[in-house]
Design an enzyme around this catalytic site. Structure first.
Site, PDB file in Angstrom:
ATOM      1  N   GLU A 322      20.349 101.369 119.840  1.00 29.47           N
ATOM      2  CA  GLU A 322      20.679 102.642 120.254  1.00 29.47           C
ATOM      3  C   GLU A 322      19.830 103.383 121.048  1.00 29.47           C
ATOM      4  O   GLU A 322      18.572 103.182 120.779  1.00 29.47           O
ATOM      5  CB  GLU A 322      21.199 103.351 118.779  1.00 29.47           C
ATOM      6  CG  GLU A 322      20.030 103.458 117.833  1.00 29.47           C
ATOM      7  CD  GLU A 322      20.418 103.785 116.556  1.00 29.47           C
ATOM      8  OE1 GLU A 322      21.612 104.062 116.184  1.00 29.47           O
ATOM      9  OE2 GLU A 322      19.704 104.166 115.697  1.00 29.47           O
ATOM     10  N   CYS A 323      20.260 104.171 121.948  1.00 30.90           N
ATOM     11  CA  CYS A 323      19.439 105.020 122.662  1.00 30.90           C
ATOM     12  C   CYS A 323      18.489 103.917 123.495  1.00 30.90           C
ATOM     13  O   CYS A 323      18.612 103.365 124.293  1.00 30.90           O
ATOM     14  CB  CYS A 323      19.064 106.012 122.060  1.00 30.90           C
ATOM     15  SG  CYS A 323      18.733 107.501 123.304  1.00 30.90           S
ATOM     16  N   GLY A 324      17.112 104.195 123.058  1.00 32.37           N
ATOM     17  CA  GLY A 324      16.072 103.214 123.714  1.00 32.37           C
ATOM     18  C   GLY A 324      16.341 101.860 123.349  1.00 32.37           C
ATOM     19  O   GLY A 324      16.097 101.246 124.591  1.00 32.37           O
ATOM     20  N   LEU A 326      19.337 100.359 123.437  1.00 34.33           N
ATOM     21  CA  LEU A 326      20.260 100.283 124.823  1.00 34.33           C
ATOM     22  C   LEU A 326      19.470 100.053 126.075  1.00 34.33           C
ATOM     23  O   LEU A 326      19.894  99.129 126.901  1.00 34.33           O
ATOM     24  CB  LEU A 326      21.317 101.425 124.901  1.00 34.33           C
ATOM     25  CG  LEU A 326      22.244 101.310 125.928  1.00 34.33           C
ATOM     26  CD1 LEU A 326      23.643 102.010 125.839  1.00 34.33           C
ATOM     27  CD2 LEU A 326      21.683 102.324 127.061  1.00 34.33           C
ATOM     28  N   THR A 415      24.610 101.298 122.240  1.00 36.97           N
ATOM     29  CA  THR A 415      25.324 102.654 122.424  1.00 36.97           C
ATOM     30  C   THR A 415      24.161 103.567 122.405  1.00 36.97           C
ATOM     31  O   THR A 415      23.028 103.468 121.985  1.00 36.97           O
ATOM     32  CB  THR A 415      26.283 103.034 121.446  1.00 36.97           C
ATOM     33  OG1 THR A 415      26.877 104.369 121.757  1.00 36.97           O
ATOM     34  CG2 THR A 415      25.439 103.273 120.072  1.00 36.97           C
TER      35      THR A 415
END
Length: 443
Positions: A322-324, A326, A415
């Site tokens: 997630e985020c980083g 991704l 994501t």
């Protein structure tokens, strides 16, 4: 049973909630109390500062990310064994996702938490009276136990503020003077987490000064209230599994309750994509958010780790990023200095910090018949993802379309949203069981 518990709240962001919270957590810890910190809302950076100050993991309380019943169970489970529970509010007291829905005031009412209001008095004197009057009477069910003023210049200034509070009928518990030594450096995701900043020293300076101007004992006396006994759900039996969690300066943003919810079934191993050579043996890889763009060169140079993670995922290993995380799984990452570095390369997109624009908000994700809720907060963006479909439907809190996607490659999901799964951890076990990657029997 009675527990001393309270919420540090304010009329707006930037009033000094975090400064006061960190100082109080450290003061109470140094006095020998068992202190349990909480953070209202989806923020995961303040929570890490709480842990530094209190020596105890801070839990998020959020009635959008989870049900009210889950929030009540989480709060009572962790607050009940403590001497003191300290919650830090988010934004202004009544600021919610829809009027005051999901606000700190909503949480305080749900959990019967008395409020210590922090008011930034930098450019204010007796005008504090109507402000406090409004907060006292707008929602009478809100229990405002006292007020502490921040950025007070002189004893005369404080006297004006005391008179304002007394005329309204709210007890004054002291003040914090303006002091640049109390400031924690900020960055693009709120309060900065960096090895270059001595957070320990800043927190200790606040704690050393706070008792000189704040009536700590009186605050504790006012906030000793009854708290419910927690009711815990034992859950379904599952086989045990191994979970590898990335945790270092590049990857550190996750909800502690997510991992706590998996502990009955998961053997957790923490590793560093910056420092370690290869991925530890695991059934489930979790790559949380963080600041990978600040460490892009080091991440790129650790070729053995990049290759290890790619091989694991190519062979069907289950991964959630997630985020980083991704950003790390893409082809390349471009940092603030417009330098581009190779990453894992599992997905064909690349991410960039150039022409940054804030993406912020709660998210609803529908995937495989379940609804998950999360929060998105980042300045980076994806390039070259037009050909990549989303395997989930993702909307805002109110159901409006958003550009956020859930990408999938074999058993790897990625994501930008930080998903809160602590209320439904069984989805991970279901995912593992369907893949046939569980190891030993459940104990």
């Amino acid at each position: 049973m009675n527990v001393t518990h309270f919420m540090i709240a304010a009329p707006s962001s930037g009033s000094g909630k975090t400064t006061l919270t960190l100082g109080l957590l450290r003061v109470l810890r140094q006095r020998g109390y068992r202190v349990q910190p909480f953070k209202c809302g989806p923020d995961y950076i303040d929570s890490r500062h709480h842990a530094t100050a209190a020596g105890k993991t801070s839990l998020n309380l959020d009635t959008f990310l989870s049900s009210e019943a889950h929030v009540q169970e989480l709060y009572t489970r962790y607050a009940s064994p403590s001497d003191i529970a300290v919650s830090e509010a988010v934004m202004g007291l009544f600021d919610g996702s829809d009027r005051m829905q999901n606000s700190s005031a909503h949480l305080a009412t749900l959990l019967s938490i008395p409020i210590i209001l922090v008011v930034n008095a930098k450019a204010m004197a007796y005008s504090a009276a109507p402000l406090l009057y409004g907060y006292k009477h707008f929602k009478p069910e809100i229990q405002i136990a006292g007020v502490i003023f921040n950025n007070v210049n002189t004893p005369t200034h404080y006297q004006f503020l005391k008179e304002a509070s007394e005329d309204v009928g709210i007890e004054v518990l002291g003040y914090l003077p303006s002091n640049p030594d109390f400031e924690i450096p900020s960055r693009h995701l709120g309060l900065h987490i960096s090895s270059e900043t001595d957070y320990e020293a800043i927190i200790q300076r606040i704690a050393d000064a706070l008792p000189q101007t704040v009536q700590v004992d009186r605050l504790l006396e006012l906030c000793n209230r009854e708290i419910c006994t927690p009711q815990r759900n034992s859950g379904r039996p599952f086989k045990r599994f191994r979970m590898a969690v990335a945790q270092d300066e590049a990857f550190s943003f996750y909800y502690p309750a997510n991992l706590e919810a998996l502990k009955p079934w998961a053997d957790l191993t923490f590793f560093s994509p910056l420092e370690d050579a290869v991925l530890p043996e695991t059934d489930f890889l979790y790559l949380p958010g963080g600041y990978p763009e600040l460490h892009a060169q080091r991440l790129s140079k650790n070729r053995s780790m990049l290759e290890s993670i790619r091989a694991y995922s190519e062979n069907g290993g289950i991964t959630y990023a997630e985020c980083g995380g991704l950003m790390y799984l893409g082809k390349r990452m471009t940092n603030d200095a417009n330098q581009t570095f190779d990453m894992v390369g599992l997905f064909p997109y690349q991410t960039t910090m150039q022409n940054r624009k804030l993406t912020l908000g709660y998210r609803r994700m529908h995937w495989k018949g379940r609804e998950f809720r999360g929060h998105e907060f980042h300045y980076s963006k994806i390039q070259e993802d037009e050909s990549l479909p989303s395997v989930a439907t993702i909307t805002s809190a109110k159901g409006a379309p958003v550009t956020t996607k859930l990408f999938q490659y074999q058993n790897t999901l990625a994501t930008y949203a930080h998903i809160y799964w602590a209320e439904q951890p069984e989805f991970i076990m279901d995912w593992l069981e369907q893949s046939g990657r569980l190891t030993t029997s459940h104990v």
